[in-house]
Write a protein that holds these residues in place. Structure first.
Motif, PDB file in Angstrom:
ATOM      1  N   LYS A 199       0.847  -1.193   0.000  1.00 30.83           N
ATOM      2  CA  LYS A 199       0.000   0.000   0.000  1.00 30.83           C
ATOM      3  C   LYS A 199       0.887   1.248   0.000  1.00 30.83           C
ATOM      4  O   LYS A 199       1.795   1.386   0.807  1.00 30.83           O
ATOM      5  N   ARG A 200       0.642   2.139  -0.942  1.00 35.84           N
ATOM      6  CA  ARG A 200       1.386   3.401  -1.085  1.00 35.84           C
ATOM      7  C   ARG A 200       0.402   4.557  -1.007  1.00 35.84           C
ATOM      8  O   ARG A 200      -0.700   4.480  -1.527  1.00 35.84           O
ATOM      9  N   SER A 201       0.838   5.643  -0.411  1.00 34.34           N
ATOM     10  CA  SER A 201      -0.017   6.828  -0.269  1.00 34.34           C
ATOM     11  C   SER A 201       0.250   7.830  -1.368  1.00 34.34           C
ATOM     12  O   SER A 201       1.392   8.050  -1.759  1.00 34.34           O
ATOM     13  N   SER A 223      -2.400  -0.069  -3.923  1.00 35.05           N
ATOM     14  CA  SER A 223      -1.568  -1.226  -3.625  1.00 35.05           C
ATOM     15  C   SER A 223      -0.897  -1.664  -4.914  1.00 35.05           C
ATOM     16  O   SER A 223      -1.569  -2.103  -5.853  1.00 35.05           O
ATOM     17  N   ARG A 281      -6.070  12.674   0.041  1.00 39.09           N
ATOM     18  CA  ARG A 281      -5.194  11.521   0.262  1.00 39.09           C
ATOM     19  C   ARG A 281      -5.906  10.250  -0.190  1.00 39.09           C
ATOM     20  O   ARG A 281      -7.113  10.089   0.028  1.00 39.09           O
ATOM     21  N   SER A 297      -4.780   5.847  -1.354  1.00 41.44           N
ATOM     22  CA  SER A 297      -3.701   4.869  -1.387  1.00 41.44           C
ATOM     23  C   SER A 297      -3.963   3.880  -2.514  1.00 41.44           C
ATOM     24  O   SER A 297      -5.110   3.661  -2.919  1.00 41.44           O
TER      25      SER A 297
END
Length: 78
Positions: free
Chosen positions: A7-9, A20, A16, A18
């Motif tokens: 998972k990346r933001s 994956s 915001r 996220s």
């Protein structure tokens, strides 16, 4: 390096979120943004706007990366 999605933001137009993505896709995504002189969030927002409603953002990024690498391969083959 992992084959499992991580998972990346990201921030898209001030919000915001996220995604994956596997390490390999994330590295190429970052490299493409850098090569274009774009911030990663700006490129993600561009992909997000173009993806429509049929695909999730992570899938759209994977397809974008694949298409970019295919275009790059064509230009070096030709």
């Amino acid at each position: 390096m992992t084959a499992r999605p991580v998972k990346r933001s990201l921030t898209l137009r001030g919000h915001r979120t996220s995604v994956s993505l596997e390490d390999a896709f994330w590295r190429e995504f970052r490299a493409i943004a850098e090569a274009r002189g774009m911030a990663l969030n700006a490129l993600a927002a561009e992909i997000d706007e173009a993806r429509g409603t049929e695909a999730g953002l992570a899938s759209a990024i994977r397809v974008f990366v694949l298409d970019a690498l295919k275009d790059q391969a064509k230009s070096t083959d030709g």
